[in-house]
Write a protein that holds these residues in place. Structure first.
Motif, PDB file in Angstrom:
ATOM      1  N   GLN A  90       0.831  -1.203   0.000  1.00  8.93           N
ATOM      2  CA  GLN A  90       0.000   0.000   0.000  1.00  8.93           C
ATOM      3  C   GLN A  90       0.866   1.254   0.000  1.00  8.93           C
ATOM      4  N   GLY A  91       1.929   1.243   0.786  1.00  9.56           N
ATOM      5  CA  GLY A  91       2.828   2.388   0.819  1.00  9.56           C
ATOM      6  C   GLY A  91       3.542   2.599  -0.501  1.00  9.56           C
ATOM      7  N   MET A  92       3.961   1.505  -1.146  1.00  7.27           N
ATOM      8  CA  MET A  92       4.625   1.639  -2.441  1.00  7.27           C
ATOM      9  C   MET A  92       3.667   2.178  -3.498  1.00  7.27           C
ATOM     10  N   MET A  93       2.418   1.756  -3.459  1.00  6.41           N
ATOM     11  CA  MET A  93       1.454   2.284  -4.424  1.00  6.41           C
ATOM     12  C   MET A  93       1.251   3.783  -4.224  1.00  6.41           C
ATOM     13  N   ASP A  94       1.362   4.245  -2.981  1.00 12.19           N
ATOM     14  CA  ASP A  94       1.285   5.691  -2.731  1.00 12.19           C
ATOM     15  C   ASP A  94       2.466   6.415  -3.373  1.00 12.19           C
ATOM     16  N   ASP A 115      -7.825   3.368  -9.591  1.00 14.92           N
ATOM     17  CA  ASP A 115      -6.937   3.964 -10.598  1.00 14.92           C
ATOM     18  C   ASP A 115      -6.070   2.935 -11.317  1.00 14.92           C
ATOM     19  N   GLY A 116      -6.072   1.690 -10.839  1.00 12.99           N
ATOM     20  CA  GLY A 116      -5.321   0.630 -11.509  1.00 12.99           C
ATOM     21  C   GLY A 116      -3.825   0.664 -11.273  1.00 12.99           C
ATOM     22  N   ILE A 117      -3.350   1.481 -10.328  1.00 11.56           N
ATOM     23  CA  ILE A 117      -1.905   1.590 -10.115  1.00 11.56           C
ATOM     24  C   ILE A 117      -1.311   0.292  -9.593  1.00 11.56           C
ATOM     25  N   TRP A 118      -2.142  -0.570  -9.019  1.00 10.73           N
ATOM     26  CA  TRP A 118      -1.630  -1.839  -8.506  1.00 10.73           C
ATOM     27  C   TRP A 118      -0.937  -2.633  -9.608  1.00 10.73           C
ATOM     28  N   ARG A 119      -1.473  -2.549 -10.831  1.00 13.45           N
ATOM     29  CA  ARG A 119      -0.867  -3.305 -11.931  1.00 13.45           C
ATOM     30  C   ARG A 119       0.519  -2.761 -12.271  1.00 13.45           C
ATOM     31  N   THR A 120       0.645  -1.447 -12.335  1.00 10.69           N
ATOM     32  CA  THR A 120       1.940  -0.837 -12.624  1.00 10.69           C
ATOM     33  C   THR A 120       2.949  -1.175 -11.535  1.00 10.69           C
ATOM     34  N   ALA A 121       2.507  -1.106 -10.278  1.00  8.71           N
ATOM     35  CA  ALA A 121       3.397  -1.435  -9.162  1.00  8.71           C
ATOM     36  C   ALA A 121       3.838  -2.892  -9.236  1.00  8.71           C
ATOM     37  N   LEU A 122       2.906  -3.789  -9.534  1.00  2.00           N
ATOM     38  CA  LEU A 122       3.247  -5.211  -9.629  1.00  2.00           C
ATOM     39  C   LEU A 122       4.237  -5.467 -10.756  1.00  2.00           C
ATOM     40  N   GLU A 123       4.005  -4.871 -11.914  1.00  5.52           N
ATOM     41  CA  GLU A 123       4.830  -5.156 -13.088  1.00  5.52           C
ATOM     42  C   GLU A 123       6.234  -4.567 -12.990  1.00  5.52           C
ATOM     43  N   THR A 124       6.485  -3.726 -11.998  1.00  3.86           N
ATOM     44  CA  THR A 124       7.833  -3.196 -11.777  1.00  3.86           C
ATOM     45  C   THR A 124       8.343  -3.597 -10.395  1.00  3.86           C
ATOM     46  N   SER A 125       7.765  -4.647  -9.841  1.00  8.09           N
ATOM     47  CA  SER A 125       8.116  -5.109  -8.498  1.00  8.09           C
ATOM     48  C   SER A 125       8.872  -6.433  -8.576  1.00  8.09           C
ATOM     49  N   PRO A 126       9.386  -6.924  -7.452  1.00 10.82           N
ATOM     50  CA  PRO A 126      10.078  -8.223  -7.449  1.00 10.82           C
ATOM     51  C   PRO A 126       9.186  -9.400  -7.823  1.00 10.82           C
ATOM     52  N   TRP A 127       7.864  -9.216  -7.792  1.00 12.08           N
ATOM     53  CA  TRP A 127       6.929 -10.321  -8.062  1.00 12.08           C
ATOM     54  C   TRP A 127       6.368 -10.283  -9.479  1.00 12.08           C
ATOM     55  N   THR A 165     -11.119  -1.939 -12.750  1.00 10.15           N
ATOM     56  CA  THR A 165     -12.413  -2.485 -12.340  1.00 10.15           C
ATOM     57  C   THR A 165     -12.531  -2.462 -10.821  1.00 10.15           C
ATOM     58  N   ASP A 166     -13.691  -2.080 -10.336  1.00 12.38           N
ATOM     59  CA  ASP A 166     -13.903  -1.997  -8.892  1.00 12.38           C
ATOM     60  C   ASP A 166     -13.620  -3.342  -8.234  1.00 12.38           C
ATOM     61  N   GLY A 167     -12.831  -3.316  -7.191  1.00  8.31           N
ATOM     62  CA  GLY A 167     -12.504  -4.533  -6.460  1.00  8.31           C
ATOM     63  C   GLY A 167     -11.188  -5.167  -6.863  1.00  8.31           C
ATOM     64  N   MET A 168     -10.609  -4.744  -7.993  1.00  4.67           N
ATOM     65  CA  MET A 168      -9.380  -5.377  -8.463  1.00  4.67           C
ATOM     66  C   MET A 168      -8.194  -5.077  -7.550  1.00  4.67           C
ATOM     67  N   GLU A 169      -8.133  -3.862  -7.015  1.00 10.18           N
ATOM     68  CA  GLU A 169      -7.009  -3.542  -6.129  1.00 10.18           C
ATOM     69  C   GLU A 169      -7.046  -4.410  -4.875  1.00 10.18           C
ATOM     70  N   ASP A 170      -8.230  -4.573  -4.292  1.00  9.45           N
ATOM     71  CA  ASP A 170      -8.350  -5.424  -3.109  1.00  9.45           C
ATOM     72  C   ASP A 170      -8.018  -6.875  -3.445  1.00  9.45           C
TER      73      ASP A 170
END
Length: 212
Positions: A90-94, A115-127, A165-170
């Motif tokens: 959550q902090g990294m997405m901020d 806002d879908g930022i979770w996808r961008t964070a994931l695709e540039t993360s260790p996972w 899409t609503d709920g995707m971040e959770d």
């Protein structure tokens, strides 16, 4: 204004977050505000989105990963205690939202949540290459009858799933929290941290349909 002589180096010896919380570390905040790549908008004075993602991937994530690994306790049998927590992502997405000039959670939680930022964070993360996230990132292509489309070899064809899409971040946070500590990140943590001005080219992702 953002000349190199005015730069405050990123304190990569510590976490970008304040302890075990999702709040940002003030030393990282001060350093980021002197970094033209972080502060300027995409398109201003030649700053690109890729430069911003390289910065987050090669400075922020390794520093956080080292902090997390340092607080881990691996028990006999491989069980990990005190590893990655939901607040870390959550902090990294901020950080991503601020760097990319998106609406912050504390400004409008509803907008930020979709806002879908979770996808961008994931695709540039260790996972980014972990298979557990495949179905969060992709969905089957369906025909007019709602049946999954298959290619000539009989494999289901997938396309990018809409991350807003609503709920995707959770859903992402739930999966990430469940698997983040399941395998070590030794290779990622042990690699050399990029130095200021030495941003490495990050992995790019194909946008074409996938078949599995």
């Amino acid at each position: 204004m953002y000349g190199s002589f005015q730069r405050i180096p990123y304190p990569t010896h510590k976490s970008p977050m304040d302890g075990d919380t999702a709040h940002r570390d003030l030393d990282w905040v001060y350093a980021s505000q002197t970094d033209r790549i972080y502060v300027l908008r995409v398109g201003d004075f030649g700053v690109t989105r890729q430069q911003k993602l390289d910065l987050l991937q090669n400075f922020f994530w390794p520093a956080l990963a080292r902090w997390v690994v340092s607080r881990q306790l691996i028990l006999p049998g491989g069980t990990i205690l005190g590893g990655w927590w939901r607040a870390d992502m959550q902090g990294m997405m901020d950080w991503y939202r601020e760097c990319l000039h998106m609406t912050a959670r504390w400004e409008d939680a509803i907008i930020a949540h979709t806002d879908g930022i979770w996808r961008t964070a994931l695709e540039t993360s260790p996972w980014r290459d972990w298979p557990e996230f495949f179905l969060l990132l992709n969905e089957p292509v369906v025909d007019a009858n709602g049946q999954a489309v298959r290619d000539a070899q009989g494999r289901i064809v997938y396309k990018d799933r809409d991350p807003t899409t609503d709920g995707m971040e959770d859903a992402f946070l739930d999966v990430w929290e469940a698997v983040a500590n399941s395998r070590p990140l030794a290779d990622f943590v042990d690699r050399r941290t990029a130095k200021d001005g030495d941003l490495l080219a990050s992995r790019t992702r194909a946008t074409t349909d996938l078949c599995v």
